[in-house]
Design a protein around this motif. Sequence first.
Motif, PDB file in Angstrom:
ATOM      1  N   PRO A 192       0.818  -1.201   0.000  1.00  0.00           N
ATOM      2  CA  PRO A 192       0.000   0.000   0.000  1.00  0.00           C
ATOM      3  C   PRO A 192       0.854   1.255   0.000  1.00  0.00           C
ATOM      4  O   PRO A 192       1.948   1.282   0.538  1.00  0.00           O
ATOM      5  N   CYS A 193       0.289   2.302  -0.581  1.00  0.00           N
ATOM      6  CA  CYS A 193       0.942   3.607  -0.577  1.00  0.00           C
ATOM      7  C   CYS A 193      -0.033   4.607   0.015  1.00  0.00           C
ATOM      8  O   CYS A 193      -1.199   4.634  -0.345  1.00  0.00           O
ATOM      9  N   THR A 194       0.441   5.449   0.918  1.00  0.00           N
ATOM     10  CA  THR A 194      -0.447   6.406   1.561  1.00  0.00           C
ATOM     11  C   THR A 194      -0.616   7.672   0.747  1.00  0.00           C
ATOM     12  O   THR A 194      -1.478   8.484   1.021  1.00  0.00           O
ATOM     13  N   GLY A 195       0.221   7.872  -0.273  1.00  0.00           N
ATOM     14  CA  GLY A 195       0.138   9.064  -1.099  1.00  0.00           C
ATOM     15  C   GLY A 195      -0.973   8.951  -2.128  1.00  0.00           C
ATOM     16  O   GLY A 195      -1.536   7.896  -2.355  1.00  0.00           O
ATOM     17  N   PRO A 196      -1.291  10.073  -2.817  1.00  0.00           N
ATOM     18  CA  PRO A 196      -2.395  10.074  -3.760  1.00  0.00           C
ATOM     19  C   PRO A 196      -2.039   9.579  -5.149  1.00  0.00           C
ATOM     20  O   PRO A 196      -2.874   9.550  -6.017  1.00  0.00           O
ATOM     21  N   SER A 197      -0.777   9.239  -5.403  1.00  0.00           N
ATOM     22  CA  SER A 197      -0.404   8.837  -6.752  1.00  0.00           C
ATOM     23  C   SER A 197       0.724   7.833  -6.695  1.00  0.00           C
ATOM     24  O   SER A 197       1.359   7.636  -5.663  1.00  0.00           O
ATOM     25  N   THR A 198       0.967   7.193  -7.828  1.00  0.00           N
ATOM     26  CA  THR A 198       2.078   6.269  -7.915  1.00  0.00           C
ATOM     27  C   THR A 198       3.383   7.026  -7.807  1.00  0.00           C
ATOM     28  O   THR A 198       3.455   8.213  -8.127  1.00  0.00           O
ATOM     29  N   PRO A 199       4.473   6.353  -7.365  1.00  0.00           N
ATOM     30  CA  PRO A 199       5.748   7.048  -7.322  1.00  0.00           C
ATOM     31  C   PRO A 199       6.182   7.436  -8.720  1.00  0.00           C
ATOM     32  O   PRO A 199       5.778   6.799  -9.698  1.00  0.00           O
ATOM     33  N   PRO A 200       6.961   8.497  -8.847  1.00  0.00           N
ATOM     34  CA  PRO A 200       7.355   8.934 -10.181  1.00  0.00           C
ATOM     35  C   PRO A 200       8.113   7.844 -10.932  1.00  0.00           C
ATOM     36  O   PRO A 200       8.944   7.148 -10.363  1.00  0.00           O
ATOM     37  N   ALA A 201       7.805   7.700 -12.203  1.00  0.00           N
ATOM     38  CA  ALA A 201       8.601   6.831 -13.057  1.00  0.00           C
ATOM     39  C   ALA A 201       9.929   7.520 -13.340  1.00  0.00           C
ATOM     40  O   ALA A 201      10.044   8.738 -13.259  1.00  0.00           O
ATOM     41  N   THR A 202      10.949   6.747 -13.640  1.00  0.00           N
ATOM     42  CA  THR A 202      12.281   7.317 -13.791  1.00  0.00           C
ATOM     43  C   THR A 202      12.813   7.285 -15.214  1.00  0.00           C
ATOM     44  O   THR A 202      13.706   8.053 -15.548  1.00  0.00           O
ATOM     45  N   ALA A 203      12.308   6.392 -16.056  1.00  0.00           N
ATOM     46  CA  ALA A 203      12.810   6.318 -17.429  1.00  0.00           C
ATOM     47  C   ALA A 203      12.405   7.586 -18.173  1.00  0.00           C
ATOM     48  O   ALA A 203      11.230   7.935 -18.218  1.00  0.00           O
ATOM     49  N   PRO A 204      13.352   8.312 -18.754  1.00  0.00           N
ATOM     50  CA  PRO A 204      13.011   9.568 -19.445  1.00  0.00           C
ATOM     51  C   PRO A 204      12.060   9.320 -20.609  1.00  0.00           C
ATOM     52  O   PRO A 204      12.243   8.383 -21.390  1.00  0.00           O
ATOM     53  N   VAL A 205      11.035  10.141 -20.719  1.00  0.00           N
ATOM     54  CA  VAL A 205      10.106  10.056 -21.838  1.00  0.00           C
ATOM     55  C   VAL A 205       9.832  11.465 -22.351  1.00  0.00           C
ATOM     56  O   VAL A 205       9.983  12.454 -21.626  1.00  0.00           O
ATOM     57  N   THR A 206       9.433  11.527 -23.604  1.00  0.00           N
ATOM     58  CA  THR A 206       8.996  12.787 -24.196  1.00  0.00           C
ATOM     59  C   THR A 206       7.503  12.717 -24.444  1.00  0.00           C
ATOM     60  O   THR A 206       6.997  11.707 -24.940  1.00  0.00           O
ATOM     61  N   VAL A 207       6.795  13.771 -24.071  1.00  0.00           N
ATOM     62  CA  VAL A 207       5.378  13.907 -24.390  1.00  0.00           C
ATOM     63  C   VAL A 207       5.281  14.862 -25.565  1.00  0.00           C
ATOM     64  O   VAL A 207       5.572  16.059 -25.449  1.00  0.00           O
ATOM     65  N   TRP A 208       4.907  14.329 -26.724  1.00  0.00           N
ATOM     66  CA  TRP A 208       4.751  15.113 -27.937  1.00  0.00           C
ATOM     67  C   TRP A 208       3.314  15.597 -28.024  1.00  0.00           C
ATOM     68  O   TRP A 208       2.380  14.847 -27.736  1.00  0.00           O
ATOM     69  N   MET A 209       3.117  16.859 -28.433  1.00  0.00           N
ATOM     70  CA  MET A 209       1.781  17.435 -28.447  1.00  0.00           C
ATOM     71  C   MET A 209       1.485  18.063 -29.799  1.00  0.00           C
ATOM     72  O   MET A 209       2.317  18.786 -30.361  1.00  0.00           O
ATOM     73  N   ALA A 210       0.303  17.771 -30.333  1.00  0.00           N
ATOM     74  CA  ALA A 210      -0.149  18.327 -31.606  1.00  0.00           C
ATOM     75  C   ALA A 210      -1.548  18.893 -31.410  1.00  0.00           C
ATOM     76  O   ALA A 210      -2.420  18.213 -30.864  1.00  0.00           O
ATOM     77  N   GLY A 211      -1.758  20.124 -31.851  1.00  0.00           N
ATOM     78  CA  GLY A 211      -3.062  20.734 -31.678  1.00  0.00           C
ATOM     79  C   GLY A 211      -3.109  22.137 -32.238  1.00  0.00           C
ATOM     80  O   GLY A 211      -2.289  22.518 -33.081  1.00  0.00           O
ATOM     81  N   ASP A 212      -4.055  22.934 -31.716  1.00  0.00           N
ATOM     82  CA  ASP A 212      -4.299  24.278 -32.228  1.00  0.00           C
ATOM     83  C   ASP A 212      -3.959  25.324 -31.174  1.00  0.00           C
ATOM     84  O   ASP A 212      -3.213  25.048 -30.230  1.00  0.00           O
ATOM     85  N   SER A 213      -4.522  26.539 -31.317  1.00  0.00           N
ATOM     86  CA  SER A 213      -4.158  27.646 -30.426  1.00  0.00           C
ATOM     87  C   SER A 213      -4.546  27.410 -28.977  1.00  0.00           C
ATOM     88  O   SER A 213      -3.939  27.982 -28.068  1.00  0.00           O
ATOM     89  N   THR A 214      -5.559  26.593 -28.715  1.00  0.00           N
ATOM     90  CA  THR A 214      -5.953  26.334 -27.327  1.00  0.00           C
ATOM     91  C   THR A 214      -4.941  25.450 -26.609  1.00  0.00           C
ATOM     92  O   THR A 214      -5.017  25.292 -25.396  1.00  0.00           O
ATOM     93  N   MET A 215      -3.981  24.880 -27.373  1.00  0.00           N
ATOM     94  CA  MET A 215      -2.930  24.044 -26.800  1.00  0.00           C
ATOM     95  C   MET A 215      -1.539  24.652 -26.942  1.00  0.00           C
ATOM     96  O   MET A 215      -0.629  24.303 -26.209  1.00  0.00           O
ATOM     97  N   MET A 216      -1.348  25.600 -27.828  1.00  0.00           N
ATOM     98  CA  MET A 216      -0.012  26.039 -28.241  1.00  0.00           C
ATOM     99  C   MET A 216       0.744  26.781 -27.138  1.00  0.00           C
ATOM    100  O   MET A 216       0.164  27.303 -26.184  1.00  0.00           O
ATOM    101  N   ASN A 217       2.063  26.850 -27.301  1.00  0.00           N
ATOM    102  CA  ASN A 217       2.919  27.632 -26.417  1.00  0.00           C
ATOM    103  C   ASN A 217       2.776  29.120 -26.730  1.00  0.00           C
ATOM    104  O   ASN A 217       2.725  29.518 -27.895  1.00  0.00           O
ATOM    105  N   ALA A 218       2.711  29.942 -25.695  1.00  0.00           N
ATOM    106  CA  ALA A 218       2.685  31.391 -25.853  1.00  0.00           C
ATOM    107  C   ALA A 218       2.978  32.020 -24.498  1.00  0.00           C
ATOM    108  O   ALA A 218       2.739  31.408 -23.450  1.00  0.00           O
TER     109      ALA A 218
END
Length: 386
Positions: free
Chosen positions: A142-168
């Motif tokens: 059991p874990c008393t925290g609200p989430s799983t422990p952080p994963a350690t393997a580096p990953v990239t989250v790629w994002m594709a979308g429009d202006s409601t998602m874009m960097n600014a």
Amino acid sequence: MRRTLLVLTATALTVAAGALGVSSAGAAATACRVDYRITNQWTGGFGADVTLTNLGDAVTGWTLGWTLAAGQGVTQAWNATVSVSGTAVTAKNVGYNGSVATGGSVTFGFNGTWSGSNPVPSSFTLNGTACTGGTSSPSPTPCTGPSTPPATAPVTVWMAGDSTMMNASACPIGWGSQFGPNFTSAVTVQNSAVGGRSIQTWLYEGNVTTVKNSAGECTLSSTAYSSRWTAMLNGFKSGDYLIVQFGINDGDSACPRHVGTARFKELLGVMASAAKARGVRPVLVTPVAAITCSGSAAVGNRGFVTETKDAAAANGVPVIDLHARSVALYNSLRLCPNNGDYTTGAVGAFFCNDHTHFEAAGARQIAGLIATALREQGIPLAAYLK
């Protein structure tokens, strides 16, 4: 509401196959090993990765079978088509991963449900023939925290979308620009959302004409992909994630942005399939809602919501209904009714001086909805959330 999660420190199953009987001297020999790993687990749900290693003759199509324990179920899968009949699970290859050479492996994943206990399967079959061997299944702690422990393997989250998602840095600020702070340092967010794009103009920048064909779709002068999609395809690595949100500009009646519903689903499938072929896990997101009031209630206002869900189901990938979640958020913040002045008050703090785009504070809350959905839906990327 956050769920109390359970941590599986090393839950895994390995089934090693010895020589398996065949019906005739000329038949292909079938032998396999299966590694079944529960990647994360929470109250009532879990995610798992399954790796099938072919120890027999090469196969051009595979079907893996196992039996669910009482209370277990399968809700969604990726890199395989999974069906359940009673307690019997059947996972079949999809178009791009059916051929497995001798000594080769193929991996797929799924999300499931459980109650009472969540044991690993004790046996598997490959194309109807049993894989046999020992098992190892350490118990979760059991874990008393609200989430799983952080994963350690580096990953990239790629994002594709429009202006409601874009960097600014100023209005309009897309929620994708506020997504990274939700994760540990093991995650790199690569946000390639661009304002004003439909899925087709994002994929085929400069090659979508203003002429419609007989089906009412904008014609392409070339099928060459845009540099942004090509860069993603070249940058993808196994274990990464792709988050896709379109559907706002696609409803334009005029070319080049116009995309019909069938074409919209087709192109989402193109992106999902290309990602999965490279070991990347796609997540489709319905278009975020603008603020539209009906009296004192915020109401839905986007198209392509059903189409996004349909494409996710057809391609066996998770979908986050950001449209519904954003409407619920606006109601919880009591952003309705309003007088249409988006420069003051709660609605002004959330939105730019329009009813669609976000100030930084609003974008952060929308990004938080996606993070919450990752946890609630058991999408494995949730293991990287802070």
